[in-house]
Scaffold this motif. Structure first.
Motif, PDB file in Angstrom:
ATOM      1  N   GLY A  50       0.799  -1.220   0.000  1.00  0.00           N
ATOM      2  CA  GLY A  50       0.000   0.000   0.000  1.00  0.00           C
ATOM      3  C   GLY A  50       0.832   1.270   0.000  1.00  0.00           C
ATOM      4  N   LEU A  51       2.085   1.165   0.345  1.00  0.00           N
ATOM      5  CA  LEU A  51       2.984   2.313   0.298  1.00  0.00           C
ATOM      6  C   LEU A  51       3.722   2.239  -1.035  1.00  0.00           C
ATOM      7  N   ASN A  52       3.768   3.335  -1.754  1.00  0.00           N
ATOM      8  CA  ASN A  52       4.307   3.285  -3.108  1.00  0.00           C
ATOM      9  C   ASN A  52       5.794   3.568  -3.210  1.00  0.00           C
ATOM     10  N   GLU A  53       6.437   3.773  -2.117  1.00  0.00           N
ATOM     11  CA  GLU A  53       7.865   4.062  -2.203  1.00  0.00           C
ATOM     12  C   GLU A  53       8.640   3.152  -1.263  1.00  0.00           C
ATOM     13  N   PHE A  54       9.873   2.891  -1.626  1.00  0.00           N
ATOM     14  CA  PHE A  54      10.763   2.148  -0.756  1.00  0.00           C
ATOM     15  C   PHE A  54      12.179   2.579  -1.046  1.00  0.00           C
TER      16      PHE A  54
END
Length: 189
Positions: A50-54
């Motif tokens: 669900g989080l679009n960045e890493f």
């Protein structure tokens, strides 16, 4: 393929590495991806949380799949078909369930990291219900090692002890023990 890159590598994880790197899985995965991306063309695929960045890793092509493990299987098959990798590396014991989805002609490495049923045994379980759940989970994990790990061309763990424990469960496994490293320069301050 980029002329400077020697291999095409697909790396599969259960989740992307997020900063700060707070657990062993994220630390291992981040450094694996970073180091592989220096010399190889690396495609990373994992389920989206669900989080679009890493963690930003130069040279890495990432694919986050929305949905569940069935969608991840489809995404892996598609990515492997599209990029024709020289090798696929699955990271973490839970990815063993994806081995059969690959049906590949190239080598597939399972970076199990450890003997997962030992982790289950180490957990606390108080009361009859918790103890029963722990026993069921341990049996399920042992069954996975016996049935699924053999589908990998090589299983990689971080200690000789874990390698020995896995060989007791499945003597036919091709296992390599590669200890974790420490970047001493990062702790030199």
């Amino acid at each position: 393929m980029n002329e400077n890159r020697s291999l095409r590598v697909v790396v599969v994880g259960v989740r992307p590495p997020r900063l700060p790197l707070l657990d062993g899985y994220a630390l291992h995965l981040f450094h694996l991806l970073r180091e592989l991306s220096i010399k190889h063309e690396v495609f990373f695929i994992a389920l989206s949380d669900g989080l679009n960045e890493f963690a930003d890793i130069p040279g890495l092509t990432s694919h986050l799949v929305e949905g569940n493990s069935k969608d991840l299987r489809k995404g892996i098959r598609s990515l492997v078909g599209d990029c024709d990798p020289h090798i696929t590396h699955l990271v973490g014991a839970p990815t063993a369930r994806l081995l059969r989805a690959l049906h590949s002609d190239h080598p597939v490495v399972l970076g199990a990291l450890d003997a997962p049923h030992v982790n289950v045994e180490a957990g606390n379980a108080r009361g009859l219900v918790a103890s029963t759940r722990k026993l069921i989970k341990r049996r399920r994990v042992i069954g996975s090692v016996r049935r699924q790990y053999g589908d990998a061309h090589r299983v990689v763990v971080v200690s000789d002890e874990d390698a020995q424990i896995l060989r007791q469960l499945n003597p036919s496994l091709s296992i390599a023990s590669i200890p974790n490293g420490v970047d001493v320069a990062a702790f030199a301050h």
